[in-house]
Design an enzyme around this catalytic site. Structure first.
Site, PDB file in Angstrom:
ATOM      1  N   HIS A  65       0.830  -1.212   0.000  1.00  0.00           N
ATOM      2  CA  HIS A  65       0.000   0.000   0.000  1.00  0.00           C
ATOM      3  C   HIS A  65       0.868   1.268   0.000  1.00  0.00           C
ATOM      4  O   HIS A  65       0.536   2.266   0.630  1.00  0.00           O
ATOM      5  CB  HIS A  65      -0.952   0.021   1.203  1.00  0.00           C
ATOM      6  CG  HIS A  65      -1.885  -1.156   1.255  1.00  0.00           C
ATOM      7  ND1 HIS A  65      -3.066  -1.199   0.556  1.00  0.00           N
ATOM      8  CD2 HIS A  65      -1.789  -2.344   1.901  1.00  0.00           C
ATOM      9  CE1 HIS A  65      -3.672  -2.347   0.775  1.00  0.00           C
ATOM     10  NE2 HIS A  65      -2.913  -3.068   1.589  1.00  0.00           N
ATOM     11  N   ASN A  86     -10.018  -3.914   1.456  1.00  0.00           N
ATOM     12  CA  ASN A  86      -9.626  -3.781   0.060  1.00  0.00           C
ATOM     13  C   ASN A  86     -10.866  -3.574  -0.796  1.00  0.00           C
ATOM     14  O   ASN A  86     -11.993  -3.572  -0.290  1.00  0.00           O
ATOM     15  CB  ASN A  86      -8.876  -5.040  -0.422  1.00  0.00           C
ATOM     16  CG  ASN A  86      -7.464  -5.138   0.123  1.00  0.00           C
ATOM     17  OD1 ASN A  86      -6.783  -4.136   0.291  1.00  0.00           O
ATOM     18  ND2 ASN A  86      -7.025  -6.357   0.397  1.00  0.00           N
ATOM     19  N   TYR A  92       0.239  -5.103  11.747  1.00  0.00           N
ATOM     20  CA  TYR A  92       0.030  -3.711  11.353  1.00  0.00           C
ATOM     21  C   TYR A  92       0.619  -2.729  12.364  1.00  0.00           C
ATOM     22  O   TYR A  92       1.340  -1.804  12.000  1.00  0.00           O
ATOM     23  CB  TYR A  92      -1.466  -3.444  11.129  1.00  0.00           C
ATOM     24  CG  TYR A  92      -1.908  -3.805   9.737  1.00  0.00           C
ATOM     25  CD1 TYR A  92      -2.405  -2.851   8.862  1.00  0.00           C
ATOM     26  CD2 TYR A  92      -1.808  -5.113   9.265  1.00  0.00           C
ATOM     27  CE1 TYR A  92      -2.801  -3.179   7.582  1.00  0.00           C
ATOM     28  CE2 TYR A  92      -2.196  -5.454   7.990  1.00  0.00           C
ATOM     29  CZ  TYR A  92      -2.690  -4.482   7.146  1.00  0.00           C
ATOM     30  OH  TYR A  92      -3.064  -4.813   5.870  1.00  0.00           O
TER      31      TYR A  92
END
Length: 502
Positions: free
Chosen positions: A56, A129, A339
């Site tokens: 990303h 997504n 993350y």
């Protein structure tokens, strides 16, 4: 003379028993923290790039508002969903997934669709997504998968052999591959695509009852995609076209909007469902679990500074609020760790203090102190430990989530319903696509897969054949492969097929 087969080890030389299946409690999970191989693999992967995002990397963002449109209090006690008409500020970041920061917006790639809700109970992130499924279902495979989408370590070039070698050895990817190589793999703009949580999450209400949910953000601008030739032309004409389109539309006052829907399944329904409800390579067909509309999201304000607000924005599926929690989805379980870990590497341990990431409608109170870029008052003179008798913040038992049963032996578990991997991809090809869609899909696959070695072409085409015979035959004809050989390979197990095409 054959060379002795090398044994896979961890970073300290200890042998690894299984590099495909995370350690879980029973078949359904969740993933256990004692899987030190998974933690080492994800931790190393999170630190492979400095300072660009590993995935990303290129994105665009905007601020807006989410407004509740339906009463969902029987499903969740989340305050930002507590009343019809309630509005919550959001920040949304769209992105391409595999490309570097300088790549073109029109590349064939999934698109990231991340939403940060600035709620009064803290920030809640929906990190999804533009596709309802993903390539893999176990986080242990994620670093390997992303490596194959990047550059060959010897040539520094994108490599069809790497790309298709991994996918053809990972049949669970067939559903997402079929979406990616359809025209949905090249959306026309960020405004003209849907967003999905892909993962299943837990909602729970004030009574302690819980439910499993999936999110859908349906574009009100209408779905629009590029055909392959149009995408190629746009890459040359304007590599930043989607970033420009989003900014310009908001400047013109044409504020993009999405209808927000959820699918809801009870624990009893999930226990009997025909697919694993926590497998991110699968959808819940709408005929089985009809979506209900719960709100609307509108983007109405551009960032003032790209670096400060878009580049430094950081989203994590582990950012929950009371009323929303994780499911046993194995890929989600890995993301809950990875993350935050990668954000701390990229932005520092205090990245939560960057304004775009900081809570806006809630106050942060905890005992974390010091570290790089601690730019607030660092807790002042208040205690930095708990428990204490000096009035420091204390846990709130009311914030706990209801438990769910976990059973089974702790071990690395192979997925037990492998034939399920081809059902939904086949249904997508036969039932959801038009003749034009099918032609574009086959032509797009042939154009890309044609750059790989023939043995890899055969292995991957056999997987298309297992999803749908005409799908596989179309690819075989396009690549001038022996259709009988493709059919023979499709009848093999994955392990037999891998050996036959080694």
């Amino acid at each position: 003379m054959t060379q002795e087969k090398k044994k896979l080890t961890n970073n300290f030389g200890a042998p690894i028993d299984d590099d495909q299946n995370s350690v879980t409690a029973g078949d359904a999970g969740p993933v256990l923290m004692q899987d030190v191989h998974l933690l080492e693999k994800l931790s190393h992967f999170d630190r492979e790039r400095i300072p660009e995002r590993v995935v990303h990397a290129k994105g665009a963002g905007a601020y807006g508002v989410f407004e509740v449109a339906a009463d969902v209090t029987k499903y969740t006690k989340a305050k930002f969903l507590s009343a019809v008409g309630k509005r919550t500020e959001v920040f949304v970041r769209f992105s391409t997934v595999g490309g570097e920061k300088g790549s073109a917006d029109a590349e064939r790639d999934p698109r990231g669709f991340a939403v940060k809700f600035y709620t009064e109970e803290g920030n809640y992130d929906m990190v999804g997504n533009n596709t309802p499924v993903f390539f893999i279902r176990d986080p242990l495979k994620f670093p390997d998968f992303i490596h194959t989408q990047k550059r060959n370590p010897a040539t520094n070039l994108k490599d069809p052999d790497m790309f298709w070698d991994f996918l053809s050895l990972t049949p669970e990817s067939i559903h997402q591959v079929s979406i990616l190589f359809s025209d949905r793999g090249t959306p026309k703009t960020y405004r003209n695509m849907n967003g999905y949580s892909s993962h299943t999450f837990k909602w729970y209400n004030a009574k302690g009852e819980y439910f499993w949910v999936k999110y859908h953000f349906k574009t009100e601008q209408g779905i629009q995609n590029f055909a392959a030739a149009e995408a190629d032309a746009m890459k040359s004409k304007d590599p930043d076209h989607a970033t420009r389109d989003l900014s310009d539309a908001i400047k013109r006052g044409e504020h993009p909007a999405w209808r927000v829907e959820v699918q809801i399944m009870t624990p009893e329904q999930a226990a009997k469902y025909r697919f694993n409800p926590f497998d991110v390579t699968k959808v819940w067909p709408h005929a089985d679990v009809p979506p209900i509309t719960i709100g609307r999201m509108v983007l109405n304000r551009n960032p003032e500074n790209y670096f400060a607000e878009v580049e430094q924005s950081a989203f994590s599926p582990a950012n929950f609020v009371p009323g929303i929690a994780a499911s046993p989805d194995k890929m989600l379980q890995g993301r809950l760790f990875s993350y935050h870990d990668t954000h701390r590497h990229r932005l520092g341990p205090n990245y939560h203090l960057i304004p775009v990431n900081a809570p806006k409608a809630a106050v942060m109170n905890n005992y974390q102190r010091d570290g790089f870029m601690r730019v607030d008052n660092n807790g002042g003179g208040a205690p930095n430990y708990y428990p204490n008798s000096f009035g420091g913040p204390a846990p709130d038992p009311a914030a706990s989530e209801p438990p769910f049963d976990v059973t089974g032996k702790a071990a690395r578990r192979k997925y037990t319903h492998l034939n399920d991997d081809f059902v939904q991809a086949g249904d997508l090809y036969r039932k959801a696509m038009t003749d034009k869609d099918r032609d574009h899909l086959v032509n797009n696959v042939v154009g890309h897969l044609g750059g790989a070695q023939k043995r890899i072409q055969l292995r991957q085409t056999a997987i298309f054949y297992k999803a749908d015979k005409e799908y596989g035959r179309g690819v075989a004809r396009g690549l001038k492969l022996d259709e009988k050989e493709v059919e023979r390979l499709a009848a093999m197990t994955q392990e037999e097929r891998a050996r036959a095409t080694a």
